[in-house]
Design a protein around this motif. Sequence first.
Motif, short mmCIF file in Angstrom:
data_model
loop_
_atom_site.label_atom_id
_atom_site.label_comp_id
_atom_site.label_asym_id
_atom_site.label_seq_id
_atom_site.Cartn_x
_atom_site.Cartn_y
_atom_site.Cartn_z
N LEU A 244 1.20 -1.57 -0.13
CA LEU A 244 -0.10 0.26 0.14
C LEU A 244 0.72 1.42 0.24
O LEU A 244 1.38 1.77 0.38
N PRO A 245 0.45 2.32 -1.18
CA PRO A 245 1.11 3.38 -1.16
C PRO A 245 1.00 3.47 1.02
O PRO A 245 -0.21 4.15 0.76
N GLU A 246 2.10 5.07 1.03
CA GLU A 246 2.01 5.52 2.77
C GLU A 246 0.77 6.42 2.21
O GLU A 246 -0.02 7.40 3.35
N ALA A 249 -5.83 6.46 1.17
CA ALA A 249 -6.79 6.69 2.09
C ALA A 249 -7.17 6.43 3.32
O ALA A 249 -7.04 4.47 3.46
N GLU A 250 -7.94 7.10 4.41
CA GLU A 250 -8.38 6.19 5.97
C GLU A 250 -9.51 6.06 5.16
O GLU A 250 -9.94 6.50 4.97
N GLY A 251 -9.88 4.62 5.66
CA GLY A 251 -11.38 3.71 5.48
C GLY A 251 -10.95 3.02 4.68
O GLY A 251 -11.48 2.40 3.49
N LYS A 299 -6.35 4.84 10.71
CA LYS A 299 -5.48 5.46 10.75
C LYS A 299 -4.25 5.77 9.26
O LYS A 299 -4.06 4.49 8.23
N SER A 300 -3.91 6.77 9.14
CA SER A 300 -2.56 7.02 7.75
C SER A 300 -1.55 6.40 8.38
O SER A 300 -1.02 6.09 9.34
N TYR A 303 5.45 6.13 5.98
CA TYR A 303 6.86 5.39 5.45
C TYR A 303 8.37 5.26 6.10
O TYR A 303 8.44 4.82 6.74
N GLU A 304 7.78 6.96 6.70
CA GLU A 304 8.89 7.31 7.03
C GLU A 304 8.73 6.71 8.61
O GLU A 304 10.43 6.16 9.42
N ASP A 305 7.57 6.33 9.28
CA ASP A 305 7.74 6.27 10.73
C ASP A 305 7.71 3.83 10.67
O ASP A 305 8.51 3.44 11.28
N VAL A 306 7.36 3.72 10.01
CA VAL A 306 7.16 2.10 9.95
C VAL A 306 6.41 1.86 8.36
O VAL A 306 6.09 1.87 7.97
#
Length: 854
Positions: A244-246, A249-251, A299-300, A303-306
Motif C-alpha cells: 500500500l502507498p503511504e 486514504a483512511e477507511g 489511521k494514516s 513510510y518514514e515511521d514504519v
Amino acid sequence: MEARWGAAVRLLVLVRTWWLVAGQVRYSVPEEAKVGTVVGRLSQELGVGDAEARRLRVVWQGRRAGVEVSGASGALVVSSRVDREELCGKSAPCSLRLELLQERPLRVFHVELEVTDINDNAPLFPAARKNISMAELTTVPGSRFPLEGASDADIGANAQLSYTLSPSEHFTLDVKSPDENRKSLFLVLLNALDRETVPVHRLVLTATDAGRPSLTGTMELLISLLDANDNAPQFNQSAYKVQLPENVAEGSVVVRVNATDPDEGLNKEFSYSIVSAVPGDSRGLFSIDPKTGEIKLTKSLDYEDVRLHELQIEARDKGTPPLSGHCSVELEVLDVNDNAPEVWVTSLSVPVSEDASVGTVVALLSVSDRDSGANGRVQCSVWPSWPFVLESRFPGSFSLVLREALDRERVREYEVEVRAEDGGKPPLRARRVVRVPVCDVNDNAPAFSQAVYTVLVRENNAAGAEVARVWARDPDEAENGRVRYSLWEGGAGGASVAAVGWRPASSYVSVDGESGRVWAVQALDYEELQVLQFEVRAVDAGEPALVGNATVQLFVVDENDNAPVLLPAAGGAPGLDPFLGSPVEEVPGANSETLWAWAAWGAGAGQVVAKIRAVDADSGYNAWLRYEVLEPRGKGPFRVGVYSGEVSTARALEEADGPRQRLVIVVRDHGEPPRSATATLSVSLVEGGEKALSGSSSSLPGVLLPSEGGAAAGMASASTNVWLVVSICAVSSVFVLALVLYGASRCAPRAAVLSGPAAATLVCASEVGSWSYSQRQSRSLCVADGAGKSDLMVFSPNLPPPPPPSVPAAKDTSQAEPSSLLDTVSSFWFITLLRPPHIPQRSRCWDPVSDSAS
C-alpha cells in the motif's frame, strides 16, 4: 604480539587518513555511554588547532545525539544519554551525520557518528499470559497452535532470539524462520490430551537473545482442555502479502481474508479478529470485520515511521470448545513524496560590503528530505540568479557565494530566496529567504543636477543677495554622501573687463559650503561686467574624497541707470555729422548742451539744418533714444526726427520768423523709468548770400550749412538779386545762369556722402530711422519692406575722406569731418532703426561711389 599491535595501529592511522582526505571523519560510540566519554580527538584528527579559539561547534540536522565539542580539549564527548533505539529504532546501522562548524575562519567539517548497539533491551512478549483452549480427544497429536513471538528493541545479535519451552510430555515447541528477521512459533501437541486427567496445562515460554550477557523474557501458556469441537476454521492462505502507498486514504480496504470450517451448526460459525501486530502499535492502525474478514485502514500510514506491518488474524468458531485458525497479513508500505525538503541556514555573514570580491561566502545552508530514493534527492537553486549562486561540496550542504560585483546605490538589500526541490513526482518544494544587506563604500562622486547653470541677475543688486542655488547629489550614504560646496576660481567676462583687468570670481560671488547657495559679494554693474563664469566644486566626506564640478554662467541684466549723454565735438572744433555733412559747433566744454546752426530764409519744408547726437551707456531698450522738441511748443518752424535727431524745417522760413530761433530738444531713452538729457539749439536765419559768405570766411562758428549745397544757394541768390537787376537783359542772363547752375547741381555729387578710392560699401536704412551710438557692441542688419520692428546698422569709421564739395565756401569746413568722425567712434557704431507703425517702411540704399539711391 607487539608486531600485530603495530600493524593494527598503522591500519587505524591509514583509515583515519583516508577519511580526512575524503573530507569526512567517522566515529563510533556505544549507546548508553557515560557522560564525558571521549568519542574522538577533533583537534588532532581535523587539524583545527585550538578548537575554543576557532569556535568549533556541532550543527545538527534533524535528530540530535547527546554529543558536543569540548571547548577546553577540542574533543567530541558524550554530553547526555545516547539511546540507539530512540535515535534510530530498528534501523541498522544507526549512522548520524554531524556538521562541525568552525567560525574562525569559516569552515565546515562533516562527521559521521555511528551509535553501536548494546544488549540493553530484554525480549518482550505481547502479554505476560496467553490462554489456549483445546478440545480433548478431538485434538489429535501433531496439532499445531501458533504463538506470538517476543520482540527485542535491539538489533543484530542482540535481537536474535531463541525460544525454549518448559518440559512437558504433551507439548513441544516448533520454531520456523522464514527469514532471518522473523520467526514463527508453534505449540505442537505430542500426545492426546485427557481433560479428566489434566484439565489445565501450565507452560512457560522463554525467549533468549544472543547478546552478551544474554537477556530473557517469558510468557505463561495456560492451556485449557475442552470438549470435542474437533475442526478448527482453516484459512485459504497461511500468509497474505499486501503493498500500500503511504498516502492511501483512511477507511480504505487493505485486504480480505477468508477461512472455512467443515463443522456444522455452532461449531461451523466463526468470527475474525486481529490477535497481534508487529510492531505492537500497528494494531491500532487496522480494523477487521468479524463477519467478512475485510481489513480496513483506520489511521494514516507513514513510510518514514514504519515500513512493514505484520498482522496475525484469527478465525474462532462458536463450538464447544471453540476452535480457531490463524493466518498472517504482511503489509509493505510504499513511499510517496509526501515530505517537502527542509532548508536551514547554519551560518550567515552579513552585511556584505559592496566592494566584496567575487567568490565571497555569504551563508552556509543545509538541506534534507525525509523521503527516500528519488523522493529524497534534493536539488537547490537561488532566486534571483544574480548576484549570488549556490555551490555544493557535500550532499545536503550548500554555500551561498557572491558571483557578481555589488552596488549598494542600485540595491541596498537583497532578499535571496533559496529554493529546494526533490525528485518526486510531483516534486515538492521548500523556500528559505535570506536577507543580505549591503554596506556602503565611497564609490560615487557628487553629481550636479545640471552641468551648466545659467543665471540672470539684475545689475545694482544688493550685496549678500542670493543669485543662484546649485545642488549636487551623492548616492552614497552617511559620510560618503555628505557634500560640501566650494568656489573654483574663474575669471569675469564682459566688454569692460579688459579695461579694468582680470578679477577672480570670488571678488563677485561666494558659495555656501552646506547649502550650495551662491550669493553676491558686491553689487554688480552691467557696464563693468556682463558675464561671469565660474565653477562650483562638490566634495564628499568619504575616504578618499570624490569631487564633482558644475559651471555657473552668470549674466548681468542691464537696468536703466544711465541717462543719455550728448556727444561733444572732438577738440572743441565744429563737429561734422557723418551723414549730413553739415558743420555743427557746440559751446566749448565737455558737457555743453548749447548748439548753434543757421538756416536760410525761403528754405522749403524738410530742409535739415542740424543733427543732435547722443549716446546712452546702457543697452537694449534702455539705450534706445527718442528726440522731442520741448520748446517752443505748438507749431514752430522746426521739427526734430523722433529717432534720428535731425532738426529740419517744418515749413518754409519767412522773415516774420525773426533772425534767430531757439529750440530746446529733450533726448529720452526707453527704460523704466526713462532718463533724459536736454540740448539747446540756436538757429540763425540769414540771407542766402550771407550764408555763403559765412561759409567761405568761417567767421561764424557754430553755423550749419544746408545739405542742398551750391545749387540751393544759387537759387536763393537769383531770387534775391532779381530786385537789384536794373535791366531786363541782366535779369534774363541771371535767370538763364540760374537754370544752368540748377541743372548742374542736380547732376553733381552731394557733399554729404563720403567717397574715395576704397571698395564700394552698401549702406541701407529706412526712411524713418534712429541713430544710437554704442562703443561696446557692433551688429548690422539691413531691413527691406515688411521687416521687423528694429533695423540694425554698423558703420565702420575707417572710411576714405570725402571729395571736395561743389560749393567753395564749404570746403574748409568739411576738411575736419574725417578726424572728428574717427575721434567720436572708437570701434563700431551700433545704430537702431525703428519704423513707426503709421509710416510705411521703404528700404533706401546709398552707394557712396555712385551717389545713387535705390
